[in-house]
Design a protein around this motif. Structure first.
Motif, PDB file in Angstrom:
ATOM      1  N   GLY A 251       0.815  -1.214   0.000  1.00  0.00           N
ATOM      2  CA  GLY A 251       0.000   0.000   0.000  1.00  0.00           C
ATOM      3  C   GLY A 251       0.847   1.260   0.000  1.00  0.00           C
ATOM      4  O   GLY A 251       0.570   2.210  -0.745  1.00  0.00           O
ATOM      5  N   ALA A 252       1.881   1.276   0.820  1.00  0.00           N
ATOM      6  CA  ALA A 252       2.755   2.452   0.901  1.00  0.00           C
ATOM      7  C   ALA A 252       3.468   2.701  -0.427  1.00  0.00           C
ATOM      8  O   ALA A 252       3.573   3.851  -0.883  1.00  0.00           O
ATOM      9  N   VAL A 253       3.945   1.640  -1.045  1.00  0.00           N
ATOM     10  CA  VAL A 253       4.657   1.769  -2.333  1.00  0.00           C
ATOM     11  C   VAL A 253       3.710   2.281  -3.413  1.00  0.00           C
ATOM     12  O   VAL A 253       4.059   3.204  -4.180  1.00  0.00           O
ATOM     13  N   VAL A 254       2.511   1.722  -3.486  1.00  0.00           N
ATOM     14  CA  VAL A 254       1.530   2.128  -4.509  1.00  0.00           C
ATOM     15  C   VAL A 254       1.145   3.590  -4.325  1.00  0.00           C
ATOM     16  O   VAL A 254       1.130   4.375  -5.291  1.00  0.00           O
ATOM     17  N   ILE A 255       0.814   3.992  -3.091  1.00  0.00           N
ATOM     18  CA  ILE A 255       0.418   5.380  -2.826  1.00  0.00           C
ATOM     19  C   ILE A 255       1.583   6.334  -3.099  1.00  0.00           C
ATOM     20  O   ILE A 255       1.397   7.410  -3.676  1.00  0.00           O
ATOM     21  N   TRP A 276       6.520   9.393   5.149  1.00  0.00           N
ATOM     22  CA  TRP A 276       5.558   9.291   6.256  1.00  0.00           C
ATOM     23  C   TRP A 276       4.118   9.336   5.749  1.00  0.00           C
ATOM     24  O   TRP A 276       3.257   8.580   6.203  1.00  0.00           O
ATOM     25  N   GLY A 277       3.860  10.240   4.791  1.00  0.00           N
ATOM     26  CA  GLY A 277       2.506  10.385   4.251  1.00  0.00           C
ATOM     27  C   GLY A 277       2.017   9.117   3.565  1.00  0.00           C
ATOM     28  O   GLY A 277       0.888   8.666   3.801  1.00  0.00           O
ATOM     29  N   SER A 282      -1.262   4.167   4.027  1.00  0.00           N
ATOM     30  CA  SER A 282      -1.347   2.726   3.800  1.00  0.00           C
ATOM     31  C   SER A 282      -1.830   2.009   5.054  1.00  0.00           C
ATOM     32  O   SER A 282      -2.556   1.022   4.979  1.00  0.00           O
ATOM     33  N   VAL A 283      -1.424   2.537   6.224  1.00  0.00           N
ATOM     34  CA  VAL A 283      -1.822   1.933   7.504  1.00  0.00           C
ATOM     35  C   VAL A 283      -3.265   2.274   7.849  1.00  0.00           C
ATOM     36  O   VAL A 283      -4.013   1.428   8.345  1.00  0.00           O
ATOM     37  N   PHE A 305      -7.461   2.256  -4.882  1.00  0.00           N
ATOM     38  CA  PHE A 305      -6.609   1.292  -4.182  1.00  0.00           C
ATOM     39  C   PHE A 305      -6.918   1.290  -2.686  1.00  0.00           C
ATOM     40  O   PHE A 305      -6.944   0.241  -2.044  1.00  0.00           O
ATOM     41  N   ILE A 306      -7.181   2.471  -2.116  1.00  0.00           N
ATOM     42  CA  ILE A 306      -7.553   2.563  -0.708  1.00  0.00           C
ATOM     43  C   ILE A 306      -8.891   1.860  -0.462  1.00  0.00           C
ATOM     44  O   ILE A 306      -9.096   1.241   0.584  1.00  0.00           O
TER      45      ILE A 306
END
Length: 455
Positions: A251-255, A276-277, A282-283, A305-306
């Motif tokens: 999720g973090a990589v995609v966002i 951080w954003g 993603s979390v 994606f979210i």
């Protein structure tokens, strides 16, 4: 004869554990709504409209965070404390809280109460259920206390000591229980959430830690704390930890990739702010609602994606919603097994039973049907884009609380449907189906096996 009729009638009127859970949550929601309609609950001194109060109480009890008014500016401290207590009771479960009272009064936990606790904690058996509840209460209060202290110290740099402590307690309870309620509307503007702390490492680390711990589930937390003693983790814990870690990283990589050049989100930030954003957003879909980036300003690819992350949600026995990480893992395992021509789904050298697979498929199909149906209805009552509506409905079902800005402008029908989705999402579609459906009776016969062409 008369006695047998009375006995049959009594058994029919006797509530099942799922029914007790549904009624219990409904009673707490209505009690909370009545408290929020009192003049002392609102900053204006005017009674809050009952539907708005019911929506807010449902969002708090179902630990979601979708709001029709800004919590920090609309409510007084009394109203905010009512919301915080609803979050705590809703996150841990009203049966867990009633068990805490029983412990304090040194009362014995009855068999019926153990059955309800088993249903509430999504356990396969009653064995050790009271011991688990003791751990749940202890772990929850300890984690919330530590986080509240850290938050208070950090925010005391910007706020008065009393306000910093109050904010620390409220947000520790809200985030650990995976609710999206926040009070920063009174500081940084209505509905601003944690956007002013997008690159603050202390706030980010503590908030994400609370969200992850609350979403892992108390069984996994207990497993992790006792790892040094037993030197092994259960299959459930291994699946939850691996899938949660994978979803957060992916999720973090995609966002990060989609939002890197977006001037409304990551583009104006430095490298630390970008990381951080992306990580926080993603979390947060692990069924918690605070946000450090403007959700409405994100690109549609990121928003969709979210939606997927929110639909998957947290893990069983946690404070979160969604179809759960274990359900998603089972579906992925079934797909891989089918592609590879294998008969069994094997995870960490353990074979999953057919009943687990059927339950995962059933849970997912019911959830999909609910989200699609409610989204279709709202697309006719709310004059907004379908993606915004789908986002809001999925957020409600996953008890997430992230929003693209639709909730404050919902029609009466929209508020009722979103509130129902939050209620279903917190209890779980299967629990609600068991509560409303007839009692399951053993089949006396089976039909002959037939074959249809698939694919």
């Amino acid at each position: 004869m008369m006695n047998s009729v009375v006995e049959r009638t009594r058994k029919k009127l006797e509530l099942t554990p799922p029914q007790i859970l549904v009624i219990g949550f409904a009673v707490i929601i209505f009690a909370g709504a009545l408290l929020l309609t009192t003049p002392i609950a609102t900053a204006s001194g005017q009674p809050m409209p009952f539907l708005d109060a019911l929506f807010t109480a449902t969002s708090a009890t179902c630990v979601t965070g979708l709001v029709v008014v800004d919590t920090g500016t609309y409510f007084t401290k009394f109203g905010q404390i009512v919301i915080m207590l609803l979050i705590q009771v809703g996150g841990l479960g009203f049966m867990t809280m009633s068990t805490l009272v029983a412990f304090m009064l040194k009362k014995r936990i009855s068999l019926k109460e153990r059955l309800v606790l088993q249903e509430a904690m999504n356990q396969g058996s009653m064995e050790g259920i009271v011991r688990l509840i003791r751990k749940v209460i202890f772990y929850s209060l300890t984690i919330e206390f530590i986080a509240a202290v850290i938050f208070s110290i950090r925010w005391s740099m910007d706020l008065s000591p009393g306000t910093a402590i109050y904010f620390g307690i409220f947000h520790a309870v809200s985030m650990f229980n995976n609710a999206g309620f926040d009070l920063f509307g009174s500081i940084t503007g209505p509905f601003s959430s944690l956007t002013s702390f997008v690159d603050d490492p202390v706030v980010n680390i503590v908030a994400m830690g609370l969200i992850i711990l609350g979403g892992l589930g108390f069984i996994v937390i207990s497993d992790l704390l006792e790892f040094r003693k037993h030197r092994k983790l259960s299959l459930h814990s291994k699946v939850v930890l691996s899938m949660t870690g994978a979803l957060i990283v992916i999720g973090a990589v995609v966002i990060f990739i989609f939002e890197f050049t977006n001037p409304k989100t990551l583009a104006p930030l430095g490298w630390s702010g970008k990381i951080w954003g992306a990580l926080f957003q993603s979390v947060a879909p692990r069924t918690a609602g605070p946000n450090t980036l403007d959700i409405a300003g994100m690109r549609q690819a990121s928003q969709f994606f979210i939606i997927i992350l929110m639909f998957i949600g947290a893990s069983p026995g946690s404070t979160g919603g969604g179809i759960k990480t274990t359900t998603f893992t089972t579906l992925i395992g079934a797909m891989i097994a089918m592609i590879r021509g294998k008969e069994d789904i094997v995870l960490f050298r353990y074979r999953l039973g057919k009943d687990r697979i059927l339950k995962a498929i059933t849970m997912t199909m019911i959830a999909l049907f609910l989200v699609i149906f409610v989204s279709m209805v709202l697309s006719t009552t709310e004059p907004r884009s379908f993606l915004m509506i789908l986002f809001e409905v999925t957020s409600a079902f996953g008890t997430v609380g992230l929003t693209m800005g639709l909730t404050p402008d919902l029609s009466m029908v929209g508020k009722i449907l979103i509130a129902l989705m939050m209620f279903i999402g917190r209890l779980g579609p299967l629990t609600l189906a068991y509560a409303l459906g007839p009692k399951v009776e053993k089949e006396l016969y089976r039909y002959p096996e037939g074959k249809i062409t698939i694919g």
